[in-house]
Design a protein around this motif. Structure first.
Motif, PDB file in Angstrom:
ATOM      1  N   LYS A 283       0.850  -1.193   0.000  1.00 18.56           N
ATOM      2  CA  LYS A 283       0.000   0.000   0.000  1.00 18.56           C
ATOM      3  C   LYS A 283       0.881   1.236   0.000  1.00 18.56           C
ATOM      4  N   TYR A 316      -7.078  -2.013   7.164  1.00 18.64           N
ATOM      5  CA  TYR A 316      -8.363  -2.330   6.538  1.00 18.64           C
ATOM      6  C   TYR A 316      -8.525  -1.782   5.121  1.00 18.64           C
ATOM      7  N   SER A 317      -7.451  -1.331   4.504  1.00 17.36           N
ATOM      8  CA  SER A 317      -7.537  -0.856   3.123  1.00 17.36           C
ATOM      9  C   SER A 317      -7.184  -1.983   2.155  1.00 17.36           C
ATOM     10  N   SER A 318      -7.618  -1.835   0.926  1.00 18.62           N
ATOM     11  CA  SER A 318      -7.344  -2.842  -0.097  1.00 18.62           C
ATOM     12  C   SER A 318      -5.881  -2.785  -0.509  1.00 18.62           C
ATOM     13  N   THR A 321      -3.507  -0.046  -3.204  1.00 16.68           N
ATOM     14  CA  THR A 321      -4.284   1.193  -3.261  1.00 16.68           C
ATOM     15  C   THR A 321      -3.554   2.272  -2.472  1.00 16.68           C
ATOM     16  N   TYR A 341      -9.410   3.006   0.531  1.00 14.89           N
ATOM     17  CA  TYR A 341     -10.392   2.126  -0.098  1.00 14.89           C
ATOM     18  C   TYR A 341     -10.318   0.757   0.573  1.00 14.89           C
ATOM     19  N   THR A 342     -11.464   0.097   0.642  1.00 14.38           N
ATOM     20  CA  THR A 342     -11.526  -1.181   1.347  1.00 14.38           C
ATOM     21  C   THR A 342     -12.309  -2.202   0.533  1.00 14.38           C
ATOM     22  N   ASP A 343     -11.938  -3.471   0.672  1.00 14.88           N
ATOM     23  CA  ASP A 343     -12.645  -4.552  -0.020  1.00 14.88           C
ATOM     24  C   ASP A 343     -14.003  -4.814   0.623  1.00 14.88           C
ATOM     25  N   THR A 344     -14.096  -4.521   1.923  1.00 13.92           N
ATOM     26  CA  THR A 344     -15.352  -4.743   2.639  1.00 13.92           C
ATOM     27  C   THR A 344     -16.287  -3.551   2.431  1.00 13.92           C
ATOM     28  N   GLU A 345     -17.516  -3.838   2.090  1.00 16.79           N
ATOM     29  CA  GLU A 345     -18.478  -2.754   1.864  1.00 16.79           C
ATOM     30  C   GLU A 345     -18.799  -2.061   3.194  1.00 16.79           C
ATOM     31  N   HIS A 398     -17.394   1.730  -0.697  1.00 18.63           N
ATOM     32  CA  HIS A 398     -16.146   0.981  -0.842  1.00 18.63           C
ATOM     33  C   HIS A 398     -14.934   1.829  -0.483  1.00 18.63           C
ATOM     34  N   ASP A 399     -15.193   2.965   0.159  1.00 16.43           N
ATOM     35  CA  ASP A 399     -14.110   3.793   0.663  1.00 16.43           C
ATOM     36  C   ASP A 399     -14.461   4.216   2.088  1.00 16.43           C
TER      37      ASP A 399
END
Length: 415
Positions: A283, A316-318, A321, A341-345, A398-399
């Motif tokens: 990241k 917790y970010s993707s 990114t 940005y995160t993979d979890t909604e 998603h962010d």
């Protein structure tokens, strides 16, 4: 927290009392006004039926309003104007009033006749227009005394309501302390329990850690179980320290040593210290820091605040990114924001809960992230102790963005 709870109770109680008193005053005045109108219209109806004059053979039982008595004929001041079907005045009766002459009566009559209004007020005069056959009789009743009584009643009721509201506020203010006291005591005991328990937990943790060191020294081979024990002990120690610090800050027991320092330099220094950790997680941290922003606060806690927010973003970010850190001036505030940005909604309806203790937006998160759901609670406590505000937001689910604002009265700019 207890002070805010007390204020909310006082505001809620006063608001309910205000609405109740306003409804009572409105209802009383409405009833009084309608009673006045009914009485006036009853007299006017009686006069209109007698072609603009009080009947000589008047009997109280012949009228609608029970307030009309034989003395009403001598107390009432009225005048009437009769129009034919072409709008011409055929009769003007001002015998029962001294303050209105024929010319003024005609002026009033035309004003009502042209407006086509069947009833209403014209100044202090209540009027009713009655059409019989080809004639229209407009009768005006002097309601000066009735309106004066109504206005006096309205003024008195408002004054009494204001006194009642003030007295109610004082009573609510006095009893609010007693009502909130059990909650305050329970909250205080809870905070004290966390602090005391935290200190008590530290001793067995230190003993466990020492025994792990002893076992490692006696063992010739690397023991993964001992490493796991050491890791979990360290995690529990960090959690205990965070809970103790959070309780002390919220209780006001933690000393905040404030001084004027460069917020811009502190944030930049903190961000750069996380570059290696972020890169190890694939990241990248991108920052936009406005120079020469100064803050009157505790630099140690502000650095901890920024570390919590950036560490949270890294966890917790993707992957692959950017994590954006921004510090800007916004009106009379300085705003620090961390966006990732995160993979979890992210559920936008639950963003207000992310600062609660042990809250997790993703219930499936486990110890692999290293988080406890306590970090953002500590961040909020630090911000509150500096008179600032903290909030969470998401643009598309998603962010995730955390924004911290420090007001002008706690911020100075180097010139």
């Amino acid at each position: 927290m207890i002070k805010k709870l007390k204020i909310k109770f006082i505001l809620l109680g006063t608001s309910v009392l205000f609405v109740l008193l306003a409804a009572i005053v409105f209802a009383m005045n409405l009833v009084n006004y309608n009673s006045m109108i009914r009485e006036a219209d009853g007299i006017i109806s009686l006069i209109s039926e007698n072609k603009g004059a009080f009947p000589d053979d008047f009997q109280p039982s012949n009228v609608i309003s029970v307030r009309i008595s034989p003395e009403t004929a001598y107390e009432s001041r009225f005048f009437s104007i009769t129009f034919d079907k072409h709008g011409n005045i055929t009769n003007v009766n001002t015998n029962q009033i001294m303050s209105v002459d024929a010319a003024t009566a005609v002026k009033y009559g035309y004003s009502v006749y042209d407006s086509k209004s069947p009833s209403g007020f014209l100044g202090i005069y209540r009027y009713v227009a009655t059409t019989n056959h080809d004639n229209t009789i407009i009768t005006f009743l002097d309601c000066d005394r009735r309106l004066a009584y109504f206005n006096d009643f309205r003024t008195t009721s408002l004054i009494m309501a204001a006194i009642g509201l003030g007295a109610g506020f004082l009573i609510i203010f006095i009893i609010s302390g007693r009502i909130v006291r059990p909650v305050a005591e329970s909250y205080k005991k809870q905070k004290q329990f966390i602090t005391d328990a935290g200190h008590e937990i530290k001793t067995p943790l230190a003993i466990i850690n020492a025994n792990v060191d002893l076992l490692e020294m006696e063992s010739d081979e690397k023991n993964e179980s001992l490493d796991d024990i050491r890791t979990q002990v360290e995690r529990l120690r960090i959690l205990t320290d965070d809970l103790i610090m959070l309780s002390k800050i919220e209780e006001g027991g933690q000393v905040i040593k404030k001084s004027n320092f460069s917020l811009s330099d502190a944030i930049k220094e903190s961000v750069e210290s996380f570059n290696v950790l972020a890169n190890s997680h694939h990241k990248n941290i991108v920052y936009n820091i406005t120079p020469d922003i100064y803050l009157y606060g505790d630099k140690k806690y502000i650095l901890q605040l920024n570390s919590i927010l950036i560490d949270n973003a890294i966890k917790y970010s993707s992957a692959d990114t950017d994590i954006t850190v921004s510090l800007v001036k916004s009106g009379k505030e300085s705003q620090l924001s961390i966006h990732n940005y995160t993979d979890t909604e992210v559920d936008g309806s639950k963003l207000n809960s992310v600062f609660d203790r042990f809250y997790r937006t993703d219930s499936s998160r486990n110890s692999e992230t290293g988080g406890y759901g306590i970090g953002l609670s500590v961040a909020k406590a630090i911000v509150s102790s500096h008179g600032g505000k903290i909030s969470a937001s998401t643009a598309d689910g998603h962010d995730f963005k955390i924004t911290v604002s420090f007001p002008f009265n706690s911020m100075t700019t180097n010139i």
